[in-house]
Design a protein around this motif. Sequence first.
Motif, mmCIF file in Angstrom:
data_model
loop_
_atom_site.group_PDB
_atom_site.id
_atom_site.type_symbol
_atom_site.label_atom_id
_atom_site.label_comp_id
_atom_site.label_asym_id
_atom_site.label_seq_id
_atom_site.Cartn_x
_atom_site.Cartn_y
_atom_site.Cartn_z
ATOM 1 N N TYR A 34 0.188 -4.487 -5.025
ATOM 2 C CA TYR A 34 0.072 -6.008 -5.651
ATOM 3 C C TYR A 34 0.782 -6.190 -7.023
ATOM 4 N N ALA A 35 0.887 -5.124 -7.740
ATOM 5 C CA ALA A 35 1.541 -5.243 -9.059
ATOM 6 C C ALA A 35 3.042 -5.267 -8.662
ATOM 7 N N ALA A 36 3.353 -4.877 -7.807
ATOM 8 C CA ALA A 36 4.953 -4.790 -7.513
ATOM 9 C C ALA A 36 5.254 -6.368 -6.878
ATOM 10 N N GLU A 79 2.161 8.394 -11.293
ATOM 11 C CA GLU A 79 2.021 7.838 -9.798
ATOM 12 C C GLU A 79 2.233 6.772 -9.608
ATOM 13 N N TYR A 80 1.482 5.564 -10.524
ATOM 14 C CA TYR A 80 1.387 4.375 -10.254
ATOM 15 C C TYR A 80 2.797 3.515 -10.539
ATOM 16 N N ILE A 81 3.483 4.201 -11.663
ATOM 17 C CA ILE A 81 4.609 3.587 -12.097
ATOM 18 C C ILE A 81 5.793 3.659 -10.996
ATOM 19 N N THR A 82 5.845 5.104 -10.643
ATOM 20 C CA THR A 82 6.872 5.404 -9.635
ATOM 21 C C THR A 82 6.585 4.837 -8.262
ATOM 22 N N THR A 83 5.415 4.526 -7.964
ATOM 23 C CA THR A 83 5.132 3.592 -6.773
ATOM 24 C C THR A 83 5.523 2.430 -6.786
ATOM 25 N N VAL A 84 5.395 1.569 -7.781
ATOM 26 C CA VAL A 84 5.619 0.180 -8.234
ATOM 27 C C VAL A 84 7.086 0.120 -8.108
ATOM 28 N N ARG A 85 7.869 0.874 -8.807
ATOM 29 C CA ARG A 85 9.277 1.135 -9.066
ATOM 30 C C ARG A 85 10.047 1.071 -7.452
ATOM 31 N N VAL A 93 7.621 3.218 1.164
ATOM 32 C CA VAL A 93 6.656 4.048 0.277
ATOM 33 C C VAL A 93 5.568 4.931 1.022
ATOM 34 N N HIS A 94 5.442 6.128 1.027
ATOM 35 C CA HIS A 94 4.363 6.720 1.560
ATOM 36 C C HIS A 94 3.766 7.749 0.320
ATOM 37 N N ASP A 103 1.086 3.035 1.995
ATOM 38 C CA ASP A 103 2.096 3.284 2.989
ATOM 39 C C ASP A 103 2.447 1.773 3.474
ATOM 40 N N ALA A 104 3.755 1.466 2.578
ATOM 41 C CA ALA A 104 4.192 0.049 2.671
ATOM 42 C C ALA A 104 5.483 -0.041 2.186
ATOM 43 N N ARG A 105 6.079 -1.278 2.783
ATOM 44 C CA ARG A 105 7.244 -1.645 2.243
ATOM 45 C C ARG A 105 7.036 -3.212 1.663
ATOM 46 N N LEU A 106 7.813 -3.502 0.405
ATOM 47 C CA LEU A 106 7.571 -4.647 -0.031
ATOM 48 C C LEU A 106 8.818 -5.849 0.539
ATOM 49 N N ALA A 107 8.476 -6.690 1.255
ATOM 50 C CA ALA A 107 9.563 -7.430 1.847
ATOM 51 C C ALA A 107 10.503 -8.019 0.755
#
Length: 296
Positions: A34-36, A79-85, A93-94, A103-107
């Motif tokens: 959601y942050a991304a 962990e948080y900023i790495t995932t958002v990036r 992302v896994h 476990d998702a990809r941002l459109a």
Amino acid sequence: MLETNQGFAYLAGAGVRVPVGIGVTLAPLRHPYYAAMEARSLALATGQPVTFGLGPGGTSFQTGVRGEPYRSQLGAMREYITTVRQLLAGGEVHAEAETFRCDARLAQCPAPPVELGFGVLRPRMARLAGETADVAITWLTPASYLRDTVVPALEEGAQSAGRPRPRLATILPIARRRPQHEPFKLAMASNFAHSRAPHYIDMLGKAGIAVDAADPIAGAKAIVAGGAFLCGDVDELAGMVQQYWDAGVDEVILNVTGIYNVEGAEAAVEELEVLLAALAASPAAPSTRAETIGAR
């Protein structure tokens, strides 16, 4: 009082489409996906670059919304900023982190760039920002503390990761001296909650400013005397701000929450107009963009 991302999106819809920065969005309130999505949405809504600051908040806040604090502040934010990036970069992302799963990809779609920032108060978080962030964002941090503690820690973290030091953006609570308001009262109107928070008290102590949550008046006076809240006439304030440029700050953000809280929005806007005009005219003013933030 107003959720920052929604406030900026509202302004974009009203036609005010300018580069914006947030210092900071609290990670316990948002899944990294959601942050991304929120950061990218803001870039699309404004059509401008976004600096999206992230921070863990205080441990009492974490407990209030999660039921418990992060076991490791640094580990959780890494962990948080790495995932958002990774999400903003379009990757699959896994992540199985201690505080979330993703476990998702941002459109993907074309969008203005998003800078990821870290809220930084103390050396260990500064080192992590040096390793992972595009910008380190500080608040209530005296110039001498930035020079002697934060900047070296940022450089150390960046060197360990083999990357350039991130930009340092410092939010300065500031006000012109007023005969009707003692400086410590303006500081209290701006920073009362911060002066009672353990992580701010610890940071201020490291900066040589003794603050006791049980005595907010003495704490506010110490914050003014120690240069964490800037108050003076225009020429004095120009000199105080110059100390931040000299300390290695790349971006100064003027915060007039104290004036806003005691005199209202009109007075706060006038304060910014006067201060920005004076600082821009200063011979020592750097050739960087001036920014303002009315409340935090």
